[in-house]
Write a protein that holds these residues in place. Structure first.
Motif, mmCIF file in Angstrom:
data_model
loop_
_atom_site.group_PDB
_atom_site.id
_atom_site.type_symbol
_atom_site.label_atom_id
_atom_site.label_comp_id
_atom_site.label_asym_id
_atom_site.label_seq_id
_atom_site.Cartn_x
_atom_site.Cartn_y
_atom_site.Cartn_z
ATOM 1 N N LEU A 65 -51.879 0.826 -100.556
ATOM 2 C CA LEU A 65 -51.516 1.548 -99.337
ATOM 3 C C LEU A 65 -50.550 0.700 -98.516
ATOM 4 O O LEU A 65 -50.757 -0.509 -98.331
ATOM 5 C CB LEU A 65 -52.766 1.853 -98.511
ATOM 6 N N TYR A 66 -49.503 1.330 -97.987
ATOM 7 C CA TYR A 66 -48.493 0.653 -97.183
ATOM 8 C C TYR A 66 -48.338 1.362 -95.841
ATOM 9 O O TYR A 66 -48.509 2.582 -95.746
ATOM 10 C CB TYR A 66 -47.131 0.659 -97.898
ATOM 11 N N ALA A 67 -48.002 0.591 -94.828
ATOM 12 C CA ALA A 67 -47.613 1.166 -93.536
ATOM 13 C C ALA A 67 -46.098 1.135 -93.448
ATOM 14 O O ALA A 67 -45.454 0.163 -93.886
ATOM 15 C CB ALA A 67 -48.223 0.365 -92.391
ATOM 16 N N ILE A 68 -45.506 2.165 -92.896
ATOM 17 C CA ILE A 68 -44.051 2.231 -92.732
ATOM 18 C C ILE A 68 -43.697 1.482 -91.450
ATOM 19 O O ILE A 68 -44.136 1.856 -90.360
ATOM 20 C CB ILE A 68 -43.565 3.687 -92.677
ATOM 21 N N THR A 69 -42.921 0.419 -91.571
ATOM 22 C CA THR A 69 -42.591 -0.414 -90.410
ATOM 23 C C THR A 69 -41.182 -0.161 -89.879
ATOM 24 O O THR A 69 -40.851 -0.592 -88.777
ATOM 25 C CB THR A 69 -42.715 -1.904 -90.769
ATOM 26 N N GLY A 70 -40.365 0.524 -90.639
ATOM 27 C CA GLY A 70 -39.002 0.820 -90.182
ATOM 28 C C GLY A 70 -38.369 1.899 -91.038
ATOM 29 O O GLY A 70 -38.708 2.078 -92.208
ATOM 30 N N GLY A 71 -37.436 2.643 -90.448
ATOM 31 C CA GLY A 71 -36.816 3.742 -91.170
ATOM 32 C C GLY A 71 -37.763 4.909 -91.324
ATOM 33 O O GLY A 71 -38.832 4.963 -90.696
ATOM 34 N N SER A 72 -37.387 5.846 -92.168
ATOM 35 C CA SER A 72 -38.235 7.021 -92.383
ATOM 36 C C SER A 72 -37.873 7.655 -93.720
ATOM 37 O O SER A 72 -36.925 7.234 -94.401
ATOM 38 C CB SER A 72 -38.034 8.040 -91.258
ATOM 39 N N PHE A 73 -38.651 8.664 -94.053
ATOM 40 C CA PHE A 73 -38.388 9.430 -95.277
ATOM 41 C C PHE A 73 -38.012 10.873 -94.932
ATOM 42 O O PHE A 73 -38.266 11.800 -95.706
ATOM 43 C CB PHE A 73 -39.619 9.388 -96.184
ATOM 44 N N ASP A 74 -37.392 11.039 -93.789
ATOM 45 C CA ASP A 74 -36.985 12.373 -93.343
ATOM 46 C C ASP A 74 -35.978 13.012 -94.289
ATOM 47 O O ASP A 74 -35.866 14.246 -94.339
ATOM 48 C CB ASP A 74 -36.377 12.296 -91.939
ATOM 49 N N LEU A 128 -34.280 6.057 -100.435
ATOM 50 C CA LEU A 128 -35.675 5.636 -100.541
ATOM 51 C C LEU A 128 -35.837 4.171 -100.127
ATOM 52 O O LEU A 128 -36.826 3.790 -99.501
ATOM 53 C CB LEU A 128 -36.162 5.833 -101.979
ATOM 54 N N GLY A 129 -34.840 3.353 -100.471
ATOM 55 C CA GLY A 129 -34.917 1.922 -100.195
ATOM 56 C C GLY A 129 -34.566 1.529 -98.774
ATOM 57 O O GLY A 129 -34.675 0.349 -98.414
ATOM 58 N N LYS A 130 -34.165 2.486 -97.937
ATOM 59 C CA LYS A 130 -33.797 2.156 -96.553
ATOM 60 C C LYS A 130 -35.020 1.908 -95.665
ATOM 61 O O LYS A 130 -34.940 1.187 -94.682
ATOM 62 C CB LYS A 130 -32.939 3.281 -95.964
ATOM 63 N N ALA A 131 -36.128 2.510 -96.005
ATOM 64 C CA ALA A 131 -37.346 2.334 -95.207
ATOM 65 C C ALA A 131 -38.008 1.002 -95.555
ATOM 66 O O ALA A 131 -38.007 0.571 -96.704
ATOM 67 C CB ALA A 131 -38.319 3.478 -95.454
#
Length: 256
Positions: free
Chosen positions: A229-238, A186-189
């Motif tokens: 609300l947050y935008a994902i700037t790197g990584g993913s939750f795949d 979870l913390g990688k993104a």
């Protein structure tokens, strides 16, 4: 004597005839002058009413995709769900007669439906290789400068023994048994908080994660925690797709 009187009468009639014939000519000249003046005034009004401003080419179709890059910070996020930004961009106009040759370094890039709109200081913009124009109708520079509410961050700080449950878009659920491994993934993104969450549409979540009392919703480049609300700037939750999901009838995610 009679001849003299007759001659005087004839002269008088000629004079009267000449005056009567002159009056229509004078009236025609005045009418033409008045008509010309009115036509000139009407033409001037029409010229004043013409709006010289134009919109950039992306307004010819709907705006489906907006990828935003803060060039100075080196951060790129997907703002396609930002309805206020898209409305503002549709109202962004410029005067084609006032092209500029220099505007300094670009501050932001908006890739709109695949083509780039560069925004410069003083709300100057250039779209898809066009000249530089000072823009009106929407202060893109100011709006984009306030898109982020902080710096990039990661999810973390959860209790190691918190109960973790996940629901996918199909309504199937999974319970996490290895919290440590889950929190590591979870913390990688990387994320960045967005200002004005109400400006964004609220699509259905791809995944909803309950960690203790914290509810996290993840969808298409965005993540929400409560009202933030947050935008994902790197990584993913795949990695969430790797869990075993099944139906549940015991109130597994009671807030849904």
């Amino acid at each position: 004597m009679k001849k003299v009187i007759v001659l005087c009468l004839i002269a008088a009639m000629l004079l009267l005839s000449g005056c009567t014939g002159q009056t229509p000519l004078d009236t025609d000249v005045q009418t033409k002058q008045t008509s010309t003046a009115e036509t000139s005034t009407t033409s001037d009004k029409k010229t004043e009413d013409v709006d010289p401003l134009q919109c950039f080419g992306y307004t010819e179709t709907d705006i489906d995709s907006v990828i935003f890059t803060d060039i100075q910070k080196g951060i790129t996020v997907d703002l396609s769900a930002n309805n206020a930004l898209k409305d503002g961009l549709m109202n962004l106009q410029y005067d084609p007669a006032q092209a500029m040759t220099e505007a300094g370094e670009a501050v932001y890039e908006l890739k709109i439906n695949g083509k780039s709109l560069y925004v410069y200081p003083e709300n100057v913009a250039a779209y898809d290789g066009s000249a530089l124009y000072t823009c009106q109708g929407f202060d893109a520079l100011a709006y984009l400068g306030g898109v982020f509410a902080g710096e990039q961050t990661q999810l973390g700080g959860f209790s190691a023994d918190a109960t973790v449950k996940i629901q996918n878009a199909k309504g199937l659920v999974a319970k996490v048994e290895d919290n440590e491994a889950f929190f590591t993934e979870l913390g990688k993104a990387t994320l960045i908080k967005l200002s004005n969450a109400a400006d964004y549409s609220d699509p259905s979540a791809e995944y909803t994660v309950l960690i203790g009392d914290d509810c996290i919703k993840i969808c298409n480049g965005y993540l929400s925690v409560g009202e933030d609300l947050y935008a994902i700037t790197g990584g993913s939750f795949d990695f969430l797709s790797e869990y075993a999901y099944s139906s549940s009838s015991n109130g597994f995610l009671p807030w849904i």
